[in-house]
Write a protein that holds these residues in place. Structure first.
Motif, PDB file in Angstrom:
ATOM      1  N   MET A   1       0.809  -1.180   0.000  1.00  0.00           N
ATOM      2  CA  MET A   1       0.000   0.000   0.000  1.00  0.00           C
ATOM      3  C   MET A   1       0.865   1.262   0.000  1.00  0.00           C
ATOM      4  N   PHE A   2       1.930   1.203   0.744  1.00  0.00           N
ATOM      5  CA  PHE A   2       2.806   2.368   0.793  1.00  0.00           C
ATOM      6  C   PHE A   2       3.396   2.673  -0.577  1.00  0.00           C
ATOM      7  N   ARG A   3       3.709   1.680  -1.348  1.00  0.00           N
ATOM      8  CA  ARG A   3       4.262   1.894  -2.689  1.00  0.00           C
ATOM      9  C   ARG A   3       3.270   2.596  -3.588  1.00  0.00           C
ATOM     10  N   ARG A   4       2.028   2.169  -3.540  1.00  0.00           N
ATOM     11  CA  ARG A   4       1.026   2.794  -4.379  1.00  0.00           C
ATOM     12  C   ARG A   4       0.854   4.261  -4.031  1.00  0.00           C
ATOM     13  N   THR A   5       0.846   4.582  -2.773  1.00  0.00           N
ATOM     14  CA  THR A   5       0.694   5.964  -2.339  1.00  0.00           C
ATOM     15  C   THR A   5       1.902   6.788  -2.777  1.00  0.00           C
ATOM     16  N   PHE A   6       3.083   6.215  -2.671  1.00  0.00           N
ATOM     17  CA  PHE A   6       4.295   6.933  -3.100  1.00  0.00           C
ATOM     18  C   PHE A   6       4.227   7.253  -4.584  1.00  0.00           C
ATOM     19  N   TRP A   7       3.926   6.254  -5.398  1.00  0.00           N
ATOM     20  CA  TRP A   7       3.906   6.492  -6.836  1.00  0.00           C
ATOM     21  C   TRP A   7       2.732   7.377  -7.251  1.00  0.00           C
ATOM     22  N   PHE A   8       1.629   7.314  -6.535  1.00  0.00           N
ATOM     23  CA  PHE A   8       0.517   8.213  -6.828  1.00  0.00           C
ATOM     24  C   PHE A   8       0.926   9.664  -6.532  1.00  0.00           C
ATOM     25  N   GLY A   9       1.571   9.906  -5.415  1.00  0.00           N
ATOM     26  CA  GLY A   9       2.042  11.255  -5.056  1.00  0.00           C
ATOM     27  C   GLY A   9       3.097  11.759  -6.027  1.00  0.00           C
ATOM     28  N   THR A  10       3.997  10.871  -6.428  1.00  0.00           N
ATOM     29  CA  THR A  10       5.034  11.252  -7.384  1.00  0.00           C
ATOM     30  C   THR A  10       4.400  11.621  -8.728  1.00  0.00           C
ATOM     31  N   GLY A  11       3.413  10.865  -9.166  1.00  0.00           N
ATOM     32  CA  GLY A  11       2.728  11.159 -10.428  1.00  0.00           C
ATOM     33  C   GLY A  11       1.987  12.482 -10.365  1.00  0.00           C
ATOM     34  N   MET A  12       1.327  12.756  -9.222  1.00  0.00           N
ATOM     35  CA  MET A  12       0.628  14.033  -9.068  1.00  0.00           C
ATOM     36  C   MET A  12       1.619  15.202  -9.096  1.00  0.00           C
ATOM     37  N   ALA A  13       2.734  15.071  -8.425  1.00  0.00           N
ATOM     38  CA  ALA A  13       3.737  16.142  -8.410  1.00  0.00           C
ATOM     39  C   ALA A  13       4.293  16.379  -9.802  1.00  0.00           C
ATOM     40  N   ALA A  14       4.554  15.301 -10.543  1.00  0.00           N
ATOM     41  CA  ALA A  14       5.063  15.448 -11.907  1.00  0.00           C
ATOM     42  C   ALA A  14       4.018  16.103 -12.796  1.00  0.00           C
ATOM     43  N   GLY A  15       2.752  15.758 -12.605  1.00  0.00           N
ATOM     44  CA  GLY A  15       1.683  16.359 -13.387  1.00  0.00           C
ATOM     45  C   GLY A  15       1.527  17.844 -13.102  1.00  0.00           C
ATOM     46  N   VAL A  16       1.592  18.219 -11.839  1.00  0.00           N
ATOM     47  CA  VAL A  16       1.497  19.642 -11.467  1.00  0.00           C
ATOM     48  C   VAL A  16       2.687  20.407 -12.027  1.00  0.00           C
ATOM     49  N   TRP A  17       3.871  19.813 -11.912  1.00  0.00           N
ATOM     50  CA  TRP A  17       5.072  20.477 -12.427  1.00  0.00           C
ATOM     51  C   TRP A  17       4.980  20.664 -13.943  1.00  0.00           C
ATOM     52  N   ALA A  18       4.554  19.620 -14.673  1.00  0.00           N
ATOM     53  CA  ALA A  18       4.459  19.692 -16.124  1.00  0.00           C
ATOM     54  C   ALA A  18       3.379  20.693 -16.542  1.00  0.00           C
ATOM     55  N   THR A  19       2.240  20.696 -15.857  1.00  0.00           N
ATOM     56  CA  THR A  19       1.164  21.637 -16.179  1.00  0.00           C
ATOM     57  C   THR A  19       1.626  23.073 -15.960  1.00  0.00           C
TER      58      THR A  19
END
Length: 120
Positions: A1-19
């Motif tokens: 579960m911790f892995r999924r949360t980490f990668w979800f947060g990383t994806g959101m941060a990358a999306g915000v940065w790219a946007t």
């Protein structure tokens, strides 16, 4: 579960940065922004050209004054004047020579007319 949360947060941060990056780039490419950027660059270039032109004009003025001083020294125009200037002379071309020298007396008894309009 911790892995999924980490990668979800990383994806959101990358999306915000790219946007954010894309939005900034799009704002830079609007016509108003491009015109403002071009105007600012033109003003900067104009200021640099003006500064160079003023510097060139000042260099020319300084070198001109230096060369003029060199020429004045070479011609002796800066030398002190120790003597008085000579008295002004009369110009012989405007004097009436006929009254002073009999060689130039005109004989008025000639029969030749000096009228150019006269038929010959």
């Amino acid at each position: 579960m911790f892995r999924r949360t980490f990668w979800f947060g990383t994806g959101m941060a990358a999306g915000v940065w790219a946007t954010t990056k894309v939005n900034r780039k799009l704002k830079q490419l609007t016509p108003d922004s491009l015109a403002a950027t071009a105007a600012n660059k033109a003003l900067d270039v104009g200021a640099r050209v003006r500064d160079r032109a003023v510097g060139f004009a000042l260099d020319v003025r300084d070198n001109m004054a230096q060369r003029e001083a060199e020429l004045d020294d070479a011609l002796g125009l800066n030398a002190p004047v120790d003597r008085e200037l000579p008295a002004p002379r009369r110009h012989h071309a405007i004097e009436n020579r006929n009254s002073h020298n009999p060689k130039y007396v005109v004989d008025d008894r000639t029969t030749h007319s000096h009228n150019r309009n006269e038929d010959h």
